[in-house]
Design a protein around this motif. Structure first.
Motif, mmCIF file in Angstrom:
data_model
loop_
_atom_site.group_PDB
_atom_site.id
_atom_site.type_symbol
_atom_site.label_atom_id
_atom_site.label_comp_id
_atom_site.label_asym_id
_atom_site.label_seq_id
_atom_site.Cartn_x
_atom_site.Cartn_y
_atom_site.Cartn_z
ATOM 1 N N GLU A 1 -5.846 10.647 5.582
ATOM 2 C CA GLU A 1 -6.701 11.826 5.461
ATOM 3 C C GLU A 1 -7.924 11.768 6.366
ATOM 4 O O GLU A 1 -8.755 12.674 6.346
ATOM 5 C CB GLU A 1 -7.140 11.991 3.997
ATOM 6 C CG GLU A 1 -5.983 12.304 3.063
ATOM 7 C CD GLU A 1 -6.415 12.350 1.611
ATOM 8 O OE1 GLU A 1 -7.566 11.963 1.323
ATOM 9 O OE2 GLU A 1 -5.602 12.769 0.775
ATOM 10 N N ALA B 1 -7.203 2.564 -5.587
ATOM 11 C CA ALA B 1 -8.499 2.320 -4.941
ATOM 12 C C ALA B 1 -9.669 2.535 -5.894
ATOM 13 O O ALA B 1 -10.577 1.690 -5.992
ATOM 14 C CB ALA B 1 -8.642 3.212 -3.709
ATOM 15 N N GLU B 2 -9.688 3.638 -6.612
ATOM 16 C CA GLU B 2 -10.810 3.932 -7.502
ATOM 17 C C GLU B 2 -10.931 2.880 -8.599
ATOM 18 O O GLU B 2 -12.030 2.392 -8.910
ATOM 19 C CB GLU B 2 -10.625 5.324 -8.116
ATOM 20 C CG GLU B 2 -11.857 5.855 -8.814
ATOM 21 C CD GLU B 2 -12.988 6.184 -7.854
ATOM 22 O OE1 GLU B 2 -14.160 5.946 -8.218
ATOM 23 O OE2 GLU B 2 -12.695 6.659 -6.743
ATOM 24 N N SER C 1 -5.215 2.801 1.668
ATOM 25 C CA SER C 1 -6.637 3.115 1.715
ATOM 26 C C SER C 1 -7.385 1.868 2.174
ATOM 27 O O SER C 1 -6.950 0.743 1.903
ATOM 28 C CB SER C 1 -7.159 3.536 0.342
ATOM 29 O OG SER C 1 -6.974 4.904 0.112
ATOM 30 N N ALA D 1 0.834 -1.204 0.000
ATOM 31 C CA ALA D 1 0.000 0.000 0.000
ATOM 32 C C ALA D 1 0.870 1.256 0.000
ATOM 33 O O ALA D 1 0.536 2.256 -0.645
ATOM 34 C CB ALA D 1 -0.928 -0.002 1.205
ATOM 35 N N ASP E 1 -3.687 3.692 -2.213
ATOM 36 C CA ASP E 1 -4.690 4.707 -2.515
ATOM 37 C C ASP E 1 -4.770 4.994 -4.011
ATOM 38 O O ASP E 1 -5.859 5.232 -4.545
ATOM 39 C CB ASP E 1 -4.369 5.997 -1.758
ATOM 40 C CG ASP E 1 -5.393 7.080 -2.010
ATOM 41 O OD1 ASP E 1 -6.548 6.890 -1.599
ATOM 42 O OD2 ASP E 1 -5.056 8.095 -2.642
ATOM 43 N N SER F 1 -14.640 3.387 8.029
ATOM 44 C CA SER F 1 -14.933 2.641 6.805
ATOM 45 C C SER F 1 -16.335 2.046 6.849
ATOM 46 O O SER F 1 -17.092 2.103 5.872
ATOM 47 C CB SER F 1 -13.900 1.520 6.619
ATOM 48 O OG SER F 1 -14.227 0.703 5.518
ATOM 49 N N ALA G 1 -14.081 3.722 -0.455
ATOM 50 C CA ALA G 1 -12.667 3.718 -0.051
ATOM 51 C C ALA G 1 -12.293 5.088 0.489
ATOM 52 O O ALA G 1 -12.845 6.105 0.064
ATOM 53 C CB ALA G 1 -11.768 3.353 -1.232
ATOM 54 N N PHE G 2 -11.363 5.100 1.431
ATOM 55 C CA PHE G 2 -10.801 6.365 1.869
ATOM 56 C C PHE G 2 -9.368 6.141 2.316
ATOM 57 O O PHE G 2 -8.994 5.068 2.787
ATOM 58 C CB PHE G 2 -11.638 6.996 2.993
ATOM 59 C CG PHE G 2 -11.433 6.365 4.344
ATOM 60 C CD1 PHE G 2 -10.533 6.906 5.243
ATOM 61 C CD2 PHE G 2 -12.154 5.237 4.706
ATOM 62 C CE1 PHE G 2 -10.352 6.328 6.486
ATOM 63 C CE2 PHE G 2 -11.981 4.665 5.945
ATOM 64 C CZ PHE G 2 -11.074 5.212 6.840
ATOM 65 N N ARG G 3 -8.564 7.176 2.146
ATOM 66 C CA ARG G 3 -7.142 7.111 2.499
ATOM 67 C C ARG G 3 -6.975 7.307 3.995
ATOM 68 O O ARG G 3 -7.480 8.272 4.574
ATOM 69 C CB ARG G 3 -6.376 8.191 1.731
ATOM 70 C CG ARG G 3 -4.869 8.083 1.873
ATOM 71 C CD ARG G 3 -4.171 9.116 1.025
ATOM 72 N NE ARG G 3 -2.741 9.094 1.267
ATOM 73 C CZ ARG G 3 -1.991 10.171 1.399
ATOM 74 N NH1 ARG G 3 -2.545 11.373 1.316
ATOM 75 N NH2 ARG G 3 -0.703 10.071 1.611
ATOM 76 N N SER H 1 0.913 6.377 -2.733
ATOM 77 C CA SER H 1 0.469 7.430 -1.813
ATOM 78 C C SER H 1 -0.182 6.959 -0.518
ATOM 79 O O SER H 1 -0.960 7.665 0.085
ATOM 80 C CB SER H 1 -0.503 8.388 -2.528
ATOM 81 O OG SER H 1 -1.704 7.743 -2.859
#
Length: 440
Positions: free
Chosen positions: A333, A273-274, A176, A168, A270, A372, A328-330, A173
């Motif tokens: 952040e 993730a998208e 996530s 990861a 991250d 999450s 998803a989220f980092r 970066s």
């Protein structure tokens, strides 16, 4: 970048598989074992410890005081080849045998690490078979703690987490948390009329979920998954066979058993993730259409002659039924206090001074997993409304899933004859009284 496999392999080898036998010398043994696996000299820097190891430790266990220059004093090792461990919740005490010769460990690792194997196949083989093969010879290795001062998880869990975090960090970066979920599960399961239906529905969901997992497996490896645990699952073993891992094929009975829940959580780069969310949704949808198409083809052979338009609503019903959600989220952040409130974040206030700073501070992982779950819950509050608009003459509603119409002709008499024929052809599946749609 040549995929995750070298990073995963080196990170997974950062601790020796017999770490607890002698904590003080485990760094040196890790290098020797990695050299045996890779058939080349390995340095400490190669083993991808450092920050991934620290983050994995913070995610998995209570913070422990830093030993620093007093490491040798604080290291805990077995006495006379045996280590006492105490369960952190039940306080159950047990003793495990760790009287292991380094040469024997090297022999086992080399037997799993044919130099002709690709890095991908070598990593997957070690991940799947090392715990099993080593524990067959030394059962204590199955339970050896990753941290002998805090034995609340095994070394195998720690190796998996470190590998996931290493990729990861390297793959883009920072980590996530990617969450994936299939819905609507409750109405689907509630529609079961028998244990056979319940079993079949659960099997279908398990199959769709594994299909959704494959993009993450391909891009990040099996160590990315926080849950479900994939090692040893029949569907996972079948996938490993396709990747060249030499294991016994799972029995057909085992493959037919539902083994995966309707959601997963994974640690991914991250930057990916998208893309992985899109691919997982597409993979699950594709598998659902594939399964439904197989059923349709079988029925068409039997029904088309007498009822040529019996399936005109099939595509619309199948493509609109399941809802595949991904979020998803980092981790870096996430504003824990803003999202969870000060009271929840302060649960770990009294031990913050013992842990690392930044993403590894005490409670950081627990809070992130909670966020999450909240993010997925918020996503699913926007209810799935099927894109389904049948036109013209349509049959009556399905008696199990009232959102959709029945298969077959619209006319009542013709519909009765249609389901009587289905019951004649498939008596174990259909009854004459059934009036079912395509998704059932």
């Amino acid at each position: 970048m040549n995929g995750p496999w070298e990073t995963l392999l080196l990170a997974w080898l950062h601790d020796p598989v017999d770490k607890a036998t002698d904590i003080k010398t485990h760094f040196a043994r890790a290098k020797r074992y990695a050299a045996a696996v890779l058939d080349r000299e390995v340095t400490e820097a190669d083993l991808k410890g450092g920050l991934p190891d620290q983050l994995a430790s913070a995610y998995e266990r209570l913070p422990m005081p830093d030993a620093r220059d007093r490491y040798d004093e604080r290291a805990v090792g077995p006495e006379s080849g045996r280590l006492e461990i105490v369960h952190p919740l039940s306080a159950e005490w047990r003793e495990i045998d760790l009287d292991i010769a380094e040469k024997d460990v090297v022999d086992v690792l080399r037997s799993l690490s044919d130099p002709r194997l690709s890095l991908k196949t070598k990593f997957l083989t070690l991940w799947r078979l090392s715990p099993e093969r080593l524990s067959e010879r030394w059962p204590g290795l199955r339970l050896q703690p990753a941290e002998t001062r805090c034995p609340d998880h095994t070394l195998w869990h720690h190796l998996d987490t470190t590998a996931a975090v290493a990729w990861a960090l390297r793959g883009g970066s920072g980590p996530s948390l990617l969450s994936f979920k299939i819905g609507p599960v409750q109405p689907f399961i509630e529609a079961a009329r028998s244990l056979r239906d319940l079993f079949t529905g659960s099997y279908l969901l398990s199959t769709l979920m594994f299909a959704a997992s494959i993009p993450v497996l391909d891009a990040c490896g099996p160590t990315a998954f926080v849950y479900p645990a994939l090692r040893g699952l029949p569907l996972m073993d079948q996938w490993l066979l396709q990747q060249g891992v030499q294991i016994d094929p799972p029995q057909s009975e085992a493959l037919a058993r539902p083994s995966i829940p309707h959601r997963f959580l994974a640690v991914v780069p991250d930057a990916l993730a998208e893309k992985l969310m899109t691919q997982s949704r597409a993979a699950a949808r594709s598998k659902w259409v594939e399964i439904a198409s197989g059923v349709r083809a079988r029925l068409k052979f039997e029904l088309d002659e007498d009822w040529p338009s019996w399936d005109r609503l099939w595509d619309a019903q199948i493509e609109s039924y399941f809802d595949f959600r991904a979020t998803a989220f980092r981790l870096a952040e996430a504003d824990h206090e803003a999202l969870l409130g000060r009271e929840r974040v302060d649960r770990f206030e009294s031990i913050k001074h013992l842990g690392w700073s930044g993403n590894a501070k005490p409670g950081g992982w627990q809070n992130s997993v909670e966020i999450s779950a909240m993010l997925m819950d918020a996503s699913t509050r926007i209810r799935h409304i099927p894109e389904y608009r049948p036109e013209g003459d349509v049959p009556q509603k399905c008696t199990l899933l009232g959102t959709y119409e029945q298969m077959g002709p619209a006319a009542f008499g013709r519909s009765t004859a249609f389901f009587a024929k289905l019951a004649e052809l498939y008596p174990k599946t259909y009854k004459e009284s059934d009036r079912l749609g395509c998704a059932t």
